[in-house]
Design a protein around this motif. Structure first.
Motif, PDB file in Angstrom:
ATOM      1  N   ASP A 225      37.837  52.181  -8.956  1.00  0.00           N
ATOM      2  CA  ASP A 225      37.365  50.821  -8.687  1.00  0.00           C
ATOM      3  C   ASP A 225      36.626  50.315  -9.926  1.00  0.00           C
ATOM      4  N   VAL A 232      31.313  47.878  -6.156  1.00  0.00           N
ATOM      5  CA  VAL A 232      31.927  49.211  -6.114  1.00  0.00           C
ATOM      6  C   VAL A 232      31.216  50.158  -5.142  1.00  0.00           C
ATOM      7  N   ASN A 235      32.792  50.281  -1.712  1.00  0.00           N
ATOM      8  CA  ASN A 235      34.174  50.741  -1.568  1.00  0.00           C
ATOM      9  C   ASN A 235      34.184  52.110  -0.861  1.00  0.00           C
TER      10      ASN A 235
END
Ligand code: ADP
Length: 245
Positions: A225, A232, A235
């Motif tokens: 990512d 991020v 995620n």
């Protein structure tokens, strides 16, 4: 912001094992760009490739002015303006802080050759300015021997900065530092980013949150990512392979 460095489909193999696997990313001008990920994700290998220590199997690394640096020597890459600081401080303890800066400013590789090099007024001014930025101006006539671990790291960062790189590559710059020194390092990187782009490999997530503009998460050599930390860290895959550990 324009990219200062572009990495295109980079693959780096060791005996067939892909330490970096088809990685594409770019570093923006003036950015503080962190590469994070679990041990073995390929972060250090990537820095090694950018500074010319290892050569990729495929892909390329393009510096902003169009120079393909992929196959250049380490020395040529430094000359283009990409400076690298390693994890272990490597300052000379037997000479003063100012003399360490002098050596860096003229990019000499031995104390002996420095005897024959006279600094220009501009180089001396630059050294003073950098010593102020890293907070060691008052200590300039002392040797680095008694500096704290953090101060030695800042001196080394200063020794890179005085060479006026366009990109500075730092490998775990706050490893071994306490919270206060870590925070100061964050302030230092923000100041430096006004002059050059900063690329950092780091494990200290608090530090990353404090000072990253862009974060690239690597996993098994590939990009997992990329974006700001806010993005991020949400995620699920990033949490699974790294942040949740
Ligand atoms: P990171 O910095 O993310 O911890 P590295 O870039 O150091 O990861 O390593 C990535 C992978 O490549 C690891 O599995 C490591 O063992 C391997 N590797 C790194 N350098 C070499 C080398 N010189 N020879 C063989 N394997 C290597």
């Amino acid at each position: 912001m324009n990219p200062v460095l572009e990495i295109n489909n980079l693959t780096i193999s060791f005996d067939g094992f892909k330490a970096v696997n088809n990685l594409s990313t770019s570093v923006k001008k003036g950015d503080i760009h962190f590469f994070i990920g679990p041990n073995g994700a390929g972060k250090t290998t990537l820095l090694d490739a950018i500074c010319g220590r290892v050569k990729p199997a495929s892909g390329n690394i393009i510096f902003h002015n169009g120079s393909d640096v992929t196959r250049l020597s380490e020395h040529e890459i430094v000359e283009l303006g990409i400076g690298r600081k390693f994890q272990v401080p490597s300052v000379f303890n037997g000479i003063t802080i100012y003399e360490n800066m002098e050596l860096a400013a003229v990019k000499v590789r031995s104390l002996y050759s420095s005897l024959f090099t006279k600094l220009t007024r501009e180089q001396n001014e630059r050294i003073k300015s950098v010593l102020n930025i890293i907070g060691l101006y008052e200590d300039r006539y002392r040797t680095p021997a008694k500096l704290s671990h953090g101060q030695k790291q800042w001196l080394e960062i200063g020794m890179l900065l005085v060479q006026q790189p366009e990109i500075m590559l730092l490998d775990e710059p706050v490893a071994g530092m306490g919270r206060k020194e870590t925070e100061k390092t964050g302030e230092l990187l923000r100041q430096i980013s006004q002059q050059c782009s900063v690329v950092v490999v780091e494990h200290d997530m608090e530090f990353v949150r404090e000072c990253a503009n862009t974060v690239t998460v690597l996993h098994e050599g590939a990009l997992l990512d990329e974006g700001d930390m806010e993005k991020v860290q949400k995620n699920p895959r990033v949490i699974e392979v790294y942040l949740g550990r």
